[in-house]
Design an enzyme around this catalytic site. Structure first.
Site, PDB file in Angstrom:
ATOM      1  N   LYS A  71      -5.658  -9.548  -5.819  1.00  0.00           N
ATOM      2  CA  LYS A  71      -4.527  -9.176  -6.681  1.00  0.00           C
ATOM      3  C   LYS A  71      -3.717 -10.407  -7.036  1.00  0.00           C
ATOM      4  O   LYS A  71      -3.754 -11.446  -6.349  1.00  0.00           O
ATOM      5  CB  LYS A  71      -3.638  -8.133  -5.991  1.00  0.00           C
ATOM      6  CG  LYS A  71      -2.995  -8.587  -4.675  1.00  0.00           C
ATOM      7  CD  LYS A  71      -1.738  -9.396  -4.800  1.00  0.00           C
ATOM      8  CE  LYS A  71      -1.123  -9.740  -3.451  1.00  0.00           C
ATOM      9  NZ  LYS A  71      -0.055 -10.763  -3.546  1.00  0.00           N
ATOM     10  N   ASP A  99       0.611  -4.492   1.757  1.00  0.00           N
ATOM     11  CA  ASP A  99      -0.132  -4.529   0.501  1.00  0.00           C
ATOM     12  C   ASP A  99      -1.292  -3.540   0.462  1.00  0.00           C
ATOM     13  O   ASP A  99      -1.847  -3.292  -0.611  1.00  0.00           O
ATOM     14  CB  ASP A  99      -0.697  -5.936   0.253  1.00  0.00           C
ATOM     15  CG  ASP A  99       0.367  -6.916  -0.214  1.00  0.00           C
ATOM     16  OD1 ASP A  99       1.418  -6.464  -0.694  1.00  0.00           O
ATOM     17  OD2 ASP A  99       0.136  -8.136  -0.103  1.00  0.00           O
TER      18      ASP A  99
END
Length: 322
Positions: free
Chosen positions: A42, A175
């Site tokens: 990401k 996350d």
């Protein structure tokens, strides 16, 4: 079959057939012995640090997007309830040797937690092929853990909905829940509160991971909460409208000043990217990876070739993950 249970292979097929469509970025696929999945990295297009929390974490607001840089994970049954992990690297670096394979690895911890919660007696053997650099602000470990939860859910025929897997993910790391959702999202709290973003379009990036990494905890320890927070929603709207000219002015990472004080690589990469002609550039997460937003894939490939020649570390030309 005792207790009305199917053999593991038939149970696995049933698990795939029941998987919720359109809810995850990662698509679990059947393999000869079990299941496989690609786990994306990401980028933080915006990362605001709002306050220090009483639990030791920080209150954040971040707009994240998965990118087309993947680790590969595969899973098959293992006897006696054991959780086994084999890590392989795709290059000549010592990356695989640096990845722990015991309980300190998030993949192992995710599968053990899921196994315990589900009271599952079947074990799992996982092979992890590492491509996402470590200690880079790209959340490779978190993505791998989310992938492990999906693989365990399929292998053990749990049929757990996404929301239940997210609860387990939130206990393991900030996350990890993000990767159980489809595409980009605005994440708040310590990162576990997810608000889906309908679309930000097909974006193109150059990502550089320099030779040195940074400790996430150390970067947060040196950061200062923002006095005038930038808006992740405003950036999301600009990207959704296709207005990259507007979006380029809204990218922000509140952790970057702290990382610059801890590693000379951040300032060096900022200077290097400022000469490339990309639309905007900044650090991802807590670093040390640095990325540039490009106008199109051709520009991303050209800039990547230029930066590779300067021997700054690992360089990737990538788009948003579909």
């Amino acid at each position: 079959m005792a207790n009305g249970m199917l053999p593991w292979r038939d149970r696995a097929v049933a698990a795939i057939d029941c998987e919720e469509p359109g809810t995850v970025t990662m698509n679990v696929r059947r393999s000869a012995l079990g299941f496989t999945v690609e786990a994306p990295a990401k980028l933080n297009l915006l990362l605001e640090v709002l306050a220090k929390r009483g639990d030791g974490f920080h209150e954040v607001e971040t707009l994240m997007t998965p990118i087309a840089l993947y680790d590969d994970l595969s899973i098959e049954p293992a006897p006696n309830g054991q959780i086994e992990l084999l890590v392989l690297a795709t290059d000549a670096s010592r990356c695989a040797e640096a990845v722990p394979t015991g309980d300190e690895n998030l993949v192992v911890r995710a599968l053990r937690r899921l196994q315990q919660r589900a009271n599952e007696s079947q074990g799992a053997r996982v092979k992890l092929v590492k491509r996402i650099p470590m200690a880079a602000g790209l959340a490779g470990g978190s993505s791998d853990a989310a992938a492990a939860l999906l693989l365990g859910n399929a292998l053990w025929n749990l049929h757990w909905p996404r929301e239940r897997l997210v609860e387990v993910a939130a206990e393991l790391g900030s996350d990890i829940p993000f990767f159980l959702h489809r595409g980009p999202a605005i994440c708040r709290g310590r990162g576990e509160q997810i608000e889906a973003v309908p679309t930000i379009g097909n974006l193109h990036f150059v990502v550089v991971k320099p030779p040195a990494g940074l400790s996430t905890a150390e970067v947060y320890r040196h950061c200062r909460p923002s006095q005038s927070p930038h808006s992740a929603a405003a950036l999301g709207r600009a990207l959704a409208s296709g207005c990259l000219t507007r979006a380029r002015t809204l990218l922000h990472n509140q952790l970057q000043p702290a990382a610059e004080r801890l590693s000379p690589w951040i300032d060096r990469l900022r200077c290097e990217f400022s000469r490339t002609g990309c639309l905007a550039h900044q650090m991802s997460g807590s670093g040390t990876s640095y990325f540039g937003l490009c106008q199109h894939a051709r520009q991303a490939r050209r800039i990547a070739a230029t930066l590779r020649a300067r021997e700054l570390g690992k360089v990737f030309a990538v788009g948003t993950a579909s």
